[in-house]
Design a protein around this motif. Sequence first.
Motif, PDB file in Angstrom:
ATOM      1  N   ASP A  62      -5.560  -6.516  -4.089  1.00 55.85           N
ATOM      2  CA  ASP A  62      -6.370  -5.324  -3.808  1.00 55.85           C
ATOM      3  C   ASP A  62      -5.487  -4.131  -3.445  1.00 55.85           C
ATOM      4  O   ASP A  62      -5.741  -2.999  -3.887  1.00 55.85           O
ATOM      5  N   SER A 121      -5.025  -0.611  -5.594  1.00 56.13           N
ATOM      6  CA  SER A 121      -5.277   0.698  -4.981  1.00 56.13           C
ATOM      7  C   SER A 121      -4.116   1.665  -5.197  1.00 56.13           C
ATOM      8  O   SER A 121      -4.279   2.877  -5.093  1.00 56.13           O
ATOM      9  N   LEU A 125       0.813  -1.213   0.000  1.00 56.38           N
ATOM     10  CA  LEU A 125       0.000   0.000   0.000  1.00 56.38           C
ATOM     11  C   LEU A 125       0.851   1.270   0.000  1.00 56.38           C
ATOM     12  O   LEU A 125       0.421   2.316  -0.495  1.00 56.38           O
TER      13      LEU A 125
END
Length: 293
Positions: free
Chosen positions: A266, A270, A233
């Motif tokens: 995921d 992102s 992330l």
Amino acid sequence: MATIDRQATTLALAHALSAAERGLAVIPLSRTKLPALRSPHRDAPSAQPAAPPCHGECGRFGHGVYDASTDPARIRELFAAAPWSTGYGIACGLPPHHLIGVDLDVKTGTDASVALRELALRHLFTIPATVVVLTPSGGRHLWLTGPPDVVVPNSAGRLAPGIDIRGAGGYLVGPGSRTDQGVYAAAPGTAHLPPAPCPPALLRLLLPPPRAPHQPVPPSSGRHGQGLVQFVLAAHQGQRNTRLFWAACRAYENGMGPALVAPLVDAAVSTGLTEREARATVASAARLTGYRA
């Protein structure tokens, strides 16, 4: 007591002096591939456990790669102090070459050469013509050079199974060395090549990942899994695929790969990757780490 093979020691010294002429700092090695000279501090009492380790400041030999030198007189002294030496080690990370060794092993169930080719394809780099040393077990050592202001750490299997990296504080067994397993030899046509610069994309893979800042992460299997997702992330443009690949490799190595596929994908999406790109990268990590569904 070590058996002395004077002919092997003489040959090792000759090869070591030749390497030193090329700017490569060397130390004598025993037949076990370990530094031939034992630490002079091995029997010292541990009355001061907090004292920093000696890296040769005491003036005696026996400090491993910290003894390494390109000075012919000092090299002769090192070999004279270890007449059982049958090989020599080349210290990595030192000027002028800042040598990086890529050790491609041939352990059962792994093909490090295939793993390196797959890494090269995925990260868009090629290994340039450089010195290649053939090991007695059938493996290969590739010699590359790094930038003077970059410290490449040693690692074992972090890039892929069977690929070990020799960086700062490590050493490579030099060609012409004789060990219990056999003789190390330069691959035909590579002995007189200069070590080639490490491709920038490969260099980035060799460096430890930057510490990710704290931020919310999706649920996953345990704290380690959360950390890997968090690492993805935190990726910025230009490092998204590399971070995802690294995290997926660690996940499969720790037995969490299948459970973390969806959270990792995921997280990568992102940051800007497409789902197709992310799943392809995770699948590549699964193959490189030997995962079988």
